[in-house]
Motif scaffolding. Structure first.
Motif, PDB file in Angstrom:
ATOM      1  N   ILE A   1       0.955   9.708   3.422  1.00 17.13           N
ATOM      2  CA  ILE A   1       1.589   8.414   3.142  1.00 17.13           C
ATOM      3  C   ILE A   1       2.820   8.647   2.271  1.00 17.13           C
ATOM      4  O   ILE A   1       2.739   9.310   1.236  1.00 17.13           O
ATOM      5  N   SER A   2       3.959   8.116   2.669  1.00 24.57           N
ATOM      6  CA  SER A   2       5.179   8.278   1.893  1.00 24.57           C
ATOM      7  C   SER A   2       5.083   7.522   0.580  1.00 24.57           C
ATOM      8  O   SER A   2       4.635   6.369   0.535  1.00 24.57           O
ATOM      9  N   SER A   3       5.499   8.173  -0.489  1.00 28.76           N
ATOM     10  CA  SER A   3       5.448   7.555  -1.811  1.00 28.76           C
ATOM     11  C   SER A   3       6.514   6.479  -1.962  1.00 28.76           C
ATOM     12  O   SER A   3       7.418   6.354  -1.126  1.00 28.76           O
ATOM     13  N   ALA A   4       6.424   5.737  -3.048  1.00 24.93           N
ATOM     14  CA  ALA A   4       7.455   4.739  -3.341  1.00 24.93           C
ATOM     15  C   ALA A   4       8.809   5.417  -3.437  1.00 24.93           C
ATOM     16  O   ALA A   4       9.810   4.921  -2.917  1.00 24.93           O
ATOM     17  N   GLY A   5       8.857   6.548  -4.131  1.00 25.17           N
ATOM     18  CA  GLY A   5      10.048   7.385  -4.096  1.00 25.17           C
ATOM     19  C   GLY A   5      11.070   7.163  -5.191  1.00 25.17           C
ATOM     20  O   GLY A   5      11.960   7.975  -5.364  1.00 25.17           O
ATOM     21  N   SER A   6      10.958   6.063  -5.928  1.00 24.04           N
ATOM     22  CA  SER A   6      11.903   5.790  -7.006  1.00 24.04           C
ATOM     23  C   SER A   6      11.233   4.859  -8.015  1.00 24.04           C
ATOM     24  O   SER A   6      10.274   4.155  -7.678  1.00 24.04           O
TER      25      SER A   6
ATOM     26  N   ALA B   1      11.221   1.299  -6.739  1.00 22.51           N
ATOM     27  CA  ALA B   1      10.264   1.038  -5.665  1.00 22.51           C
ATOM     28  C   ALA B   1       8.842   0.948  -6.206  1.00 22.51           C
ATOM     29  O   ALA B   1       8.022   0.178  -5.689  1.00 22.51           O
ATOM     30  N   VAL B   2       8.520   1.732  -7.242  1.00 23.41           N
ATOM     31  CA  VAL B   2       7.202   1.622  -7.866  1.00 23.41           C
ATOM     32  C   VAL B   2       7.037   0.234  -8.468  1.00 23.41           C
ATOM     33  O   VAL B   2       6.008  -0.435  -8.266  1.00 23.41           O
ATOM     34  N   LEU B   3       8.027  -0.219  -9.206  1.00 22.01           N
ATOM     35  CA  LEU B   3       7.960  -1.547  -9.820  1.00 22.01           C
ATOM     36  C   LEU B   3       7.828  -2.636  -8.755  1.00 22.01           C
ATOM     37  O   LEU B   3       7.063  -3.593  -8.925  1.00 22.01           O
ATOM     38  N   ALA B   4       8.566  -2.491  -7.662  1.00 27.25           N
ATOM     39  CA  ALA B   4       8.500  -3.483  -6.582  1.00 27.25           C
ATOM     40  C   ALA B   4       7.111  -3.530  -5.972  1.00 27.25           C
ATOM     41  O   ALA B   4       6.592  -4.608  -5.655  1.00 27.25           O
ATOM     42  N   GLU B   5       6.481  -2.363  -5.804  1.00 30.09           N
ATOM     43  CA  GLU B   5       5.127  -2.312  -5.233  1.00 30.09           C
ATOM     44  C   GLU B   5       4.125  -3.026  -6.135  1.00 30.09           C
ATOM     45  O   GLU B   5       3.300  -3.813  -5.663  1.00 30.09           O
ATOM     46  N   VAL B   6       4.205  -2.769  -7.420  1.00 33.37           N
ATOM     47  CA  VAL B   6       3.272  -3.378  -8.364  1.00 33.37           C
ATOM     48  C   VAL B   6       3.504  -4.883  -8.464  1.00 33.37           C
ATOM     49  O   VAL B   6       2.567  -5.692  -8.384  1.00 33.37           O
ATOM     50  N   GLU B   7       4.753  -5.275  -8.628  1.00 37.46           N
ATOM     51  CA  GLU B   7       5.062  -6.689  -8.834  1.00 37.46           C
ATOM     52  C   GLU B   7       4.827  -7.518  -7.570  1.00 37.46           C
ATOM     53  O   GLU B   7       4.382  -8.665  -7.654  1.00 37.46           O
TER      54      GLU B   7
ATOM     55  N   HIS C   1       0.830  -1.204   0.000  1.00 39.83           N
ATOM     56  CA  HIS C   1       0.000   0.000   0.000  1.00 39.83           C
ATOM     57  C   HIS C   1       0.868   1.258   0.000  1.00 39.83           C
ATOM     58  O   HIS C   1       0.751   2.140   0.856  1.00 39.83           O
ATOM     59  N   VAL C   2       1.741   1.325  -1.005  1.00 37.78           N
ATOM     60  CA  VAL C   2       2.643   2.457  -1.182  1.00 37.78           C
ATOM     61  C   VAL C   2       2.232   3.211  -2.448  1.00 37.78           C
ATOM     62  O   VAL C   2       2.063   2.592  -3.498  1.00 37.78           O
ATOM     63  N   PRO C   3       2.061   4.533  -2.381  1.00 33.71           N
ATOM     64  CA  PRO C   3       1.659   5.289  -3.577  1.00 33.71           C
ATOM     65  C   PRO C   3       2.634   5.097  -4.734  1.00 33.71           C
ATOM     66  O   PRO C   3       3.852   5.128  -4.560  1.00 33.71           O
ATOM     67  N   ALA C   4       2.088   4.929  -5.927  1.00 31.97           N
ATOM     68  CA  ALA C   4       2.900   4.704  -7.124  1.00 31.97           C
ATOM     69  C   ALA C   4       3.399   6.036  -7.671  1.00 31.97           C
ATOM     70  O   ALA C   4       2.973   6.512  -8.734  1.00 31.97           O
TER      71      ALA C   4
END
Length: 246
Positions: free
Chosen positions: A117-122, A125-131, A104-107
């Motif tokens: 809420i802290s974003s993925a930030g990189s 990290a976005v790819l890791a959240e989705v995958e 539950h990290v913002p993309a």
């Protein structure tokens, strides 16, 4: 030495402020489904299961009234709600489970906060959240997800492009039913009951102690009484802006 450290800190803060000022604005995509060819119309109900528990008021109402819904689940929620997952899987005609991320990290691929809420930030990290969200769903035996909705439903444009390259459509919405589950029952019911042909509703199914859950049920039953048809996202042609579906 202390003066040098102070000077360096001042430079760092200035750079951060400049970077933040020039960061690409975030987008909150909308999504509509193709209107019904005839009848009183149809809407798509989407419910986020971010973390925490399950609002059984909503889940029971969906099952009892045979209202289909697309449930966006996080890896966190899946671990804590095996009983609710079993109920959903026992009604494949009603529920489809889709990707709401692993943690539950913002993309958003730059460091910032969205609604606290802290974003993925990189990008990584976005790819890791989705995958990781897709991987968590795979453990349930559900079909591979086709849709993704990030935490807070806000995205950086570059993150949208990355997610689309992974093969996911991004689920926006046209009606914010419960205001992040923070609205009262009356206002939530009013918003949902006002849905029109082609609308996509977003609400939450993970806050059983919030008054909004009661309003979700009331609003859905009001739509049903009007003769509105409910569909899942995979059962309707959805068109989103900001390149989220095309």
């Amino acid at each position: 030495m202390r003066l040098l450290q102070k000077h360096l800190c001042t430079i760092a803060v200035s750079v951060a402020l400049i970077s933040g000022a020039h960061a690409a604005p975030l987008v909150e995509p909308t999504l509509h489904i193709k209107p019904a060819a005839s009848g009183t119309g149809r809407v798509a109900l989407t419910l986020d299961a971010c973390g925490g528990k399950t609002d059984t008021r909503i889940l029971s109402a969906l099952v009892d009234n045979k209202i289909p819904a697309t449930i966006f689940v996080t890896g966190i929620w899946l671990k804590r709600n095996a009983e609710a997952v079993a109920i959903m899987r026992a009604h494949p005609d009603l529920f489809e489970l889709e990707n709401h991320g692993g943690r539950h990290v913002p993309a958003v691929d730059t460091p910032r906060k969205i609604y606290g809420i802290s974003s993925a930030g990189s990008p990584e990290a976005v790819l890791a959240e989705v995958e990781s969200g897709a991987a968590a769903l795979a453990t349930t035996g559900e079909p591979a997800p086709k849709w993704f909705r990030g935490a807070t439903a806000e995205y950086s444009p570059s993150a949208i492009a990355m997610i689309r390259k992974l093969g996911f459509k991004i689920a926006g919405f046209s009606i914010n039913g419960d205001g992040g589950s923070l609205l009262g029952a009356k206002e939530t019911a009013r918003r949902i009951a006002a849905a029109k042909d082609g609308d996509v509703i977003i609400s939450h199914i993970n806050q059983p102690t919030h008054a909004a859950g009661e309003g979700v049920v009331q609003g859905l039953l009001a739509l049903k009484d009007k003769g509105m048809t409910f569909v899942r996202l995979d059962d309707a042609d959805g068109t989103g802006d900001h390149g989220t579906t095309e």
